[in-house]
Design an enzyme around this catalytic site. Structure first.
Site, short mmCIF file in Angstrom:
data_model
loop_
_atom_site.label_atom_id
_atom_site.label_comp_id
_atom_site.label_asym_id
_atom_site.label_seq_id
_atom_site.Cartn_x
_atom_site.Cartn_y
_atom_site.Cartn_z
N LYS A 80 -14.77 38.03 -0.02
CA LYS A 80 -14.68 39.46 -0.32
C LYS A 80 -16.06 40.12 -0.27
O LYS A 80 -16.23 41.19 0.33
CB LYS A 80 -14.06 39.63 -1.71
CG LYS A 80 -13.95 41.07 -2.18
CD LYS A 80 -13.42 41.08 -3.61
CE LYS A 80 -13.66 42.40 -4.26
NZ LYS A 80 -13.22 42.41 -5.67
N VAL B 59 -15.85 43.05 -12.77
CA VAL B 59 -17.10 42.27 -12.78
C VAL B 59 -17.92 42.51 -11.51
O VAL B 59 -19.12 42.70 -11.56
CB VAL B 59 -16.76 40.76 -12.94
CG1 VAL B 59 -17.87 39.88 -12.41
CG2 VAL B 59 -16.50 40.44 -14.39
N ASP B 60 -17.24 42.53 -10.37
CA ASP B 60 -18.01 42.54 -9.13
C ASP B 60 -18.26 43.93 -8.55
O ASP B 60 -18.94 44.04 -7.54
CB ASP B 60 -17.36 41.62 -8.09
CG ASP B 60 -16.00 42.11 -7.66
OD1 ASP B 60 -15.59 43.17 -8.13
OD2 ASP B 60 -15.34 41.40 -6.88
N VAL B 61 -17.74 44.98 -9.19
CA VAL B 61 -17.89 46.30 -8.56
C VAL B 61 -19.36 46.74 -8.50
O VAL B 61 -19.81 47.26 -7.48
CB VAL B 61 -16.98 47.36 -9.23
CG1 VAL B 61 -17.38 47.68 -10.65
CG2 VAL B 61 -16.97 48.64 -8.42
#
Lengths: 130, 81
Positions: A80, B59-61
């Site tokens: 991703k 978490v990954d934004v």
């Protein structure tokens, strides 16, 4: 024994796409063509890798397959990040002119829409089941 | 000009590194807690899996936005004159 219910990933993607298209039409009318396609591109950069990640996370279900779930989630997250980076790199390299606020705005809006619709739809599904 | 380009690349490398390290740390903790929780209460595993997916998105934004800005620095070169 508990029933395994996958969140409605298809519906979340549909909600994200709908919100994005509505915003794109609004931007096209109010701000112009460059803002509209920048917004759409930003949104697509968020939606496509997220859909891939969702398909990886929910490939396996149940407590017995938890190690496989976590393993495929790690792999899905790496891919991703790579897909998102590639999307941004392609957009910045090949799309001219491009509006930075439109692209980043579209990305953030699509991401937040996905999270909010996941919470809403999940509450709706568990409310129907209970 | 070369100095600006070098510093821009350095900034992008720092963003990539810190974002990657932060995401890896968070995902490690998150995955560990998911396995631990589902071993403790297996009947909650489907709900935990969905919560994992949701929290993973949060978490990954920031890291992903960082990647986007780093790509902007590298490919659009906003500081070049």
């Amino acid at each position: 024994m508990s029933t395994i219910q996958m969140p409605p990933v298809g519906r979340i993607i549909l909600v994200q796409t709908t919100v994005l298209v509505v915003l794109m039409v609004g931007a096209l009318v109010v701000l112009g063509m460059v803002s509209a396609y920048s917004l759409l591109l930003g949104g697509m950069i968020s939606i496509i890798p997220n859909a891939y990640f969702a398909s990886k996370v929910f490939r396996h279900t149940g407590a017995r397959a938890m190690e496989q779930i976590v393993r495929s989630a790690y792999l899905g997250e790496i891919i991703k990040l790579a897909l998102t980076g590639a999307g941004f790199a392609l957009a910045w390299s090949f799309v001219r002119p491009l509006q930075i606020s439109g692209l980043m705005g579209g990305f953030v809006i699509a991401h937040i829409t996905g999270m909010v619709s996941l919470v809403k739809l999940q509450k709706h599904v568990s409310g129907v089941n209970n | 000009m070369e100095l600006i380009y070098a510093y821009t690349l350095l900034a992008a490398a720092l963003i990539f590194g810190l974002a990657g390290a932060g995401t890896a740390l968070a995902f490690g903790l998150l995955g560990g807690k998911l396995i631990e929780s589902s071993a403790r209460q297996p009947e909650l595993a489907p709900r935990l899996q969905t919560q994992f997916f949701l929290v993973a998105g949060f978490v990954d934004v920031i890291a992903i936005i960082g990647v986007g800005i780093a790509m902007y620095f590298i490919f659009a070169q906003p500081f070049s004159v």
